[in-house]
Design an enzyme around this catalytic site. Structure first.
Site, PDB file in Angstrom:
ATOM      1  N   CYS A   1       0.905  -1.332  -0.008  1.00 46.89           N
ATOM      2  CA  CYS A   1      -0.133  -0.156  -0.051  1.00 46.89           C
ATOM      3  C   CYS A   1       0.807   1.307  -0.088  1.00 46.89           C
ATOM      4  O   CYS A   1       1.777   1.357   0.732  1.00 46.89           O
ATOM      5  CB  CYS A   1      -0.992  -0.193   1.278  1.00 46.89           C
ATOM      6  SG  CYS A   1      -2.075   1.510   1.172  1.00 46.89           S
TER       7      CYS A   1
ATOM      8  N   CYS B   1       0.694   4.850   7.091  1.00 50.23           N
ATOM      9  CA  CYS B   1      -0.272   4.365   8.363  1.00 50.23           C
ATOM     10  C   CYS B   1       0.993   3.817   9.151  1.00 50.23           C
ATOM     11  O   CYS B   1       1.359   2.536   8.907  1.00 50.23           O
ATOM     12  CB  CYS B   1      -1.265   3.600   8.297  1.00 50.23           C
ATOM     13  SG  CYS B   1      -2.353   4.442   6.853  1.00 50.23           S
TER      14      CYS B   1
ATOM     15  N   CYS C   1       0.384   0.060  10.303  1.00 45.52           N
ATOM     16  CA  CYS C   1      -0.099  -1.267   9.172  1.00 45.52           C
ATOM     17  C   CYS C   1       1.019  -1.998   8.798  1.00 45.52           C
ATOM     18  O   CYS C   1       2.159  -1.258   8.288  1.00 45.52           O
ATOM     19  CB  CYS C   1      -0.794  -0.283   8.228  1.00 45.52           C
ATOM     20  SG  CYS C   1      -1.504  -1.599   7.311  1.00 45.52           S
TER      21      CYS C   1
ATOM     22  N   CYS D   1     -16.904  -9.333   5.673  1.00 51.49           N
ATOM     23  CA  CYS D   1     -16.030  -8.021   5.319  1.00 51.49           C
ATOM     24  C   CYS D   1     -14.879  -8.486   4.393  1.00 51.49           C
ATOM     25  O   CYS D   1     -14.181  -9.145   4.822  1.00 51.49           O
ATOM     26  CB  CYS D   1     -15.636  -7.556   6.810  1.00 51.49           C
ATOM     27  SG  CYS D   1     -16.990  -7.157   7.911  1.00 51.49           S
TER      28      CYS D   1
ATOM     29  N   CYS E   1     -19.753  -6.045   3.790  1.00 51.53           N
ATOM     30  CA  CYS E   1     -18.726  -4.760   4.028  1.00 51.53           C
ATOM     31  C   CYS E   1     -17.472  -4.880   3.317  1.00 51.53           C
ATOM     32  O   CYS E   1     -17.036  -5.823   3.086  1.00 51.53           O
ATOM     33  CB  CYS E   1     -18.644  -5.050   5.620  1.00 51.53           C
ATOM     34  SG  CYS E   1     -17.544  -3.427   6.305  1.00 51.53           S
TER      35      CYS E   1
ATOM     36  N   CYS F   1     -19.469   1.840   8.872  1.00 51.53           N
ATOM     37  CA  CYS F   1     -18.697   1.511   9.853  1.00 51.53           C
ATOM     38  C   CYS F   1     -17.381   2.189   9.932  1.00 51.53           C
ATOM     39  O   CYS F   1     -16.549   2.279   9.134  1.00 51.53           O
ATOM     40  CB  CYS F   1     -18.395  -0.012   9.320  1.00 51.53           C
ATOM     41  SG  CYS F   1     -17.207  -0.930  10.483  1.00 51.53           S
TER      42      CYS F   1
ATOM     43  N   ARG G   1     -17.972  -2.671  18.115  1.00 56.10           N
ATOM     44  CA  ARG G   1     -17.232  -4.114  17.805  1.00 56.10           C
ATOM     45  C   ARG G   1     -15.872  -3.878  18.394  1.00 56.10           C
ATOM     46  O   ARG G   1     -14.933  -3.332  18.232  1.00 56.10           O
ATOM     47  CB  ARG G   1     -17.074  -4.156  16.122  1.00 56.10           C
ATOM     48  CG  ARG G   1     -16.166  -5.615  15.742  1.00 56.10           C
ATOM     49  CD  ARG G   1     -16.066  -5.767  14.315  1.00 56.10           C
ATOM     50  NE  ARG G   1     -17.274  -5.866  13.855  1.00 56.10           N
ATOM     51  CZ  ARG G   1     -17.641  -5.617  12.635  1.00 56.10           C
ATOM     52  NH1 ARG G   1     -16.691  -4.801  11.929  1.00 56.10           N
ATOM     53  NH2 ARG G   1     -18.682  -5.553  12.074  1.00 56.10           N
TER      54      ARG G   1
HETATM   55  N1  SAM Z   1      -6.806   0.659   3.406  1.00 56.41           N
HETATM   56  C1  SAM Z   1      -7.979   0.775   3.845  1.00 56.41           C
HETATM   57  C2  SAM Z   1      -8.102   1.927   4.844  1.00 56.41           C
HETATM   58  O1  SAM Z   1      -7.008   2.211   5.202  1.00 56.41           O
HETATM   59  O2  SAM Z   1      -8.978   2.486   4.945  1.00 56.41           O
HETATM   60  C3  SAM Z   1      -8.585  -0.564   4.349  1.00 56.41           C
HETATM   61  C4  SAM Z   1      -7.983  -1.547   5.178  1.00 56.41           C
HETATM   62  S1  SAM Z   1      -7.253  -0.848   6.522  1.00 56.41           S
HETATM   63  C5  SAM Z   1      -6.139  -2.073   6.787  1.00 56.41           C
HETATM   64  C6  SAM Z   1      -8.646  -0.919   7.799  1.00 56.41           C
HETATM   65  C7  SAM Z   1      -8.364  -0.584   9.130  1.00 56.41           C
HETATM   66  O3  SAM Z   1      -7.587  -1.648   9.875  1.00 56.41           O
HETATM   67  C8  SAM Z   1      -7.490   0.688   9.465  1.00 56.41           C
HETATM   68  O4  SAM Z   1      -8.179   1.916   9.454  1.00 56.41           O
HETATM   69  C9  SAM Z   1      -7.094   0.441  11.051  1.00 56.41           C
HETATM   70  O5  SAM Z   1      -8.114   0.951  11.811  1.00 56.41           O
HETATM   71  C10 SAM Z   1      -7.176  -1.236  11.121  1.00 56.41           C
HETATM   72  N2  SAM Z   1      -5.927  -1.749  11.233  1.00 56.41           N
HETATM   73  C11 SAM Z   1      -4.608  -1.743  10.328  1.00 56.41           C
HETATM   74  N3  SAM Z   1      -3.556  -2.342  11.309  1.00 56.41           N
HETATM   75  C12 SAM Z   1      -3.920  -2.322  12.356  1.00 56.41           C
HETATM   76  C13 SAM Z   1      -3.101  -3.009  13.370  1.00 56.41           C
HETATM   77  N4  SAM Z   1      -2.029  -3.299  13.338  1.00 56.41           N
HETATM   78  N5  SAM Z   1      -3.835  -2.896  14.418  1.00 56.41           N
HETATM   79  C14 SAM Z   1      -5.269  -2.649  14.864  1.00 56.41           C
HETATM   80  N6  SAM Z   1      -5.810  -1.906  13.786  1.00 56.41           N
HETATM   81  C15 SAM Z   1      -5.305  -2.008  12.651  1.00 56.41           C
HETATM   82 FE1  SF4 Z   2      -2.857   1.191   3.400  1.00 53.01          FE
HETATM   83 FE2  SF4 Z   2      -2.541  -0.015   5.838  1.00 53.01          FE
HETATM   84 FE3  SF4 Z   2      -2.993   2.635   5.654  1.00 53.01          FE
HETATM   85 FE4  SF4 Z   2      -5.112   0.722   4.982  1.00 53.01          FE
HETATM   86  S1  SF4 Z   2      -4.342   1.138   7.001  1.00 53.01           S
HETATM   87  S2  SF4 Z   2      -4.230   2.630   3.772  1.00 53.01           S
HETATM   88  S3  SF4 Z   2      -4.021  -0.735   4.084  1.00 53.01           S
HETATM   89  S4  SF4 Z   2      -1.486   1.431   5.044  1.00 53.01           S
END
Ligand code: SAM
Ligand code: SF4
Ligand code: DTB
Length: 329
Positions: free
Chosen positions: A69, A73, A76, A113, A144, A204, A276
């Site tokens: 990606c 973040c 992530c 989802c 979802c 959500c 949730r």
């Molecule tokens: N890329 C899209 C986004 O960021 O909206 C969808 C997938 S993203 C992985 C979905 C959500 O997963 C993030 O907004 C975050 O809240 C959660 N998430 C991702 N990594 C995480 C982690 N290591 N621990 C807890 N929640 C996590």
């Molecule tokens: Fe990309 Fe992870 Fe951020 Fe979603 S949370 S936008 S998958 S880096």
């Protein structure tokens, strides 16, 4: 004798805004400051006024496109910027997603989802995801997706495919956001949520705790979610799963009672929303999860894997439901 109901007498009205009043950050912070037993009692009261207290909704989760990606973040495993153990995988085939959905349904999930590691979907990708939504919905599951930021017109395409919910988390307080993510803005998240709402799809949206934010940041995020009009139908509260290789790998864990207070604050401020208990359950004891359900959590991810990390397994969940006398929704 003038008898005041013990329930009313115990209700701390100082922290209860009148109906239709916006939640201020200070009012949410005041909830956090309540004695824990009072807070839990009040959350359970609100919960019982709005839901069956012994029923928990179960959603299965699958990663339909993994890793690589563009976004940064800090929590992530799927950001291309960090060296993590997550391997990239292209967008799945519709038939493979469908097989996973059938399995999830057979296990007892009511919602399916699908998550993609995108900043946002391209038109061609959206067409494939729309097909997935149509076919998963035809199995009799709620649908979802979480695909990142949407552009004008994309939400209505998803609605036309029959999408029930779009997951797009605020993730953290607007004031803390740039400590965690710099490649997009908190306001962009709010904008996508507005587009989803506009298209008639259920929202959500929630966040992550344990990223080094303050209590005030946590209260501000809860207040912002509660002040969406209407609040999200589903509010995922994630406990950070610390991923080696990411900037947040060594962040200090959020205290368990502080996490619990956040669940209670979400329940009280969003009485009609499903809250949730999301990522982080694998590391929680059964007792901690039970307290979260008492505080008003009434939805879980029910699958052995989240997107890239382990979830509390379905067999452990079945045993927990049995022990607690919980019924699935
Ligand atoms: N890329 C899209 C986004 O960021 O909206 C969808 C997938 S993203 C992985 C979905 C959500 O997963 C993030 O907004 C975050 O809240 C959660 N998430 C991702 N990594 C995480 C982690 N290591 N621990 C807890 N929640 C996590
Ligand atoms: Fe990309 Fe992870 Fe951020 Fe979603 S949370 S936008 S998958 S880096
Ligand atoms: C949400 O709020 N939590 C889920 C779902 N929405 C997409 C994701 C949790 C991801 C946990 C880390 C991982 O498995 O990569």
């Amino acid at each position: 004798m003038n008898s005041i109901s013990p329930v009313l007498a115990l209700r701390p009205d100082a922290t209860a805004p009148a109906p239709d009043t916006r939640w201020t950050v200070s009012a949410v912070e005041a909830l956090y400051q309540m004695p824990l037993m009072d807070l839990l009692f009040r959350a359970q009261q609100v919960h019982r006024e709005n839901f069956d207290p012994n029923a928990v909704q179960r959603s299965a989760l699958i990663s339909i496109k993994t890793g690589g990606c563009s976004e940064d973040c800090s929590y992530c495993s799927q950001s291309a910027r960090y060296k993590t153990e997550t391997e990239r995988e292209a967008l799945m085939q519709v038939e493979d997603v469908l097989a996973a959905a059938r399995e999830a349904k057979a296990r007892g999930a009511s919602r399916f989802c699908m998550g993609a590691a995108w900043r946002g979907p391209k038109e061609k990708e959206l067409a494939v995801v729309s097909q997935m939504i149509r076919e998963v919905k035809a199995l009799g599951l709620e649908t979802c997706v979480t695909l990142g930021m949407l552009k004008e017109g994309q939400a209505s395409q998803l609605k036309a495919a029959g999408l029930d919910y779009y997951n797009h988390n605020l993730d953290t307080d607007a004031e803390f956001y740039d400590k965690v993510i710099t490649t997009h803005k908190h306001a962009d998240r709010v904008d996508t949520i507005a587009q989803v709402r506009e298209a008639g799809i259920k929202v959500c949206s929630g966040g992550i705790l344990g990223m080094g934010e303050s209590r005030r940041n946590r209260a501000a995020m809860v207040a912002q979610l509660a002040n969406l009009n209407p609040p999200p139908e589903s509010v995922p509260i994630n406990n950070l799963v610390a991923i080696p290789g990411t900037p947040l790998a060594e962040t200090e864990k959020v205290d368990s009672f502080e996490f619990l207070r956040s669940i209670a604050a979400a329940r009280i401020t969003m009485p009609k929303s499903f809250v949730r208990l999301s990522a982080g359950r694998e590391a929680m004891s059964d007792e901690m999860q039970a307290l979260c359900f008492f505080a008003g959590a009434n939805s879980i991810f029910y699958c052995d894997k989240l997107l890239t990390t382990n979830n509390s397994g379905t067999s452990r969940d079945l045993a927990l439901f049995e022990k607690l006398g919980l019924r699935p929704i």
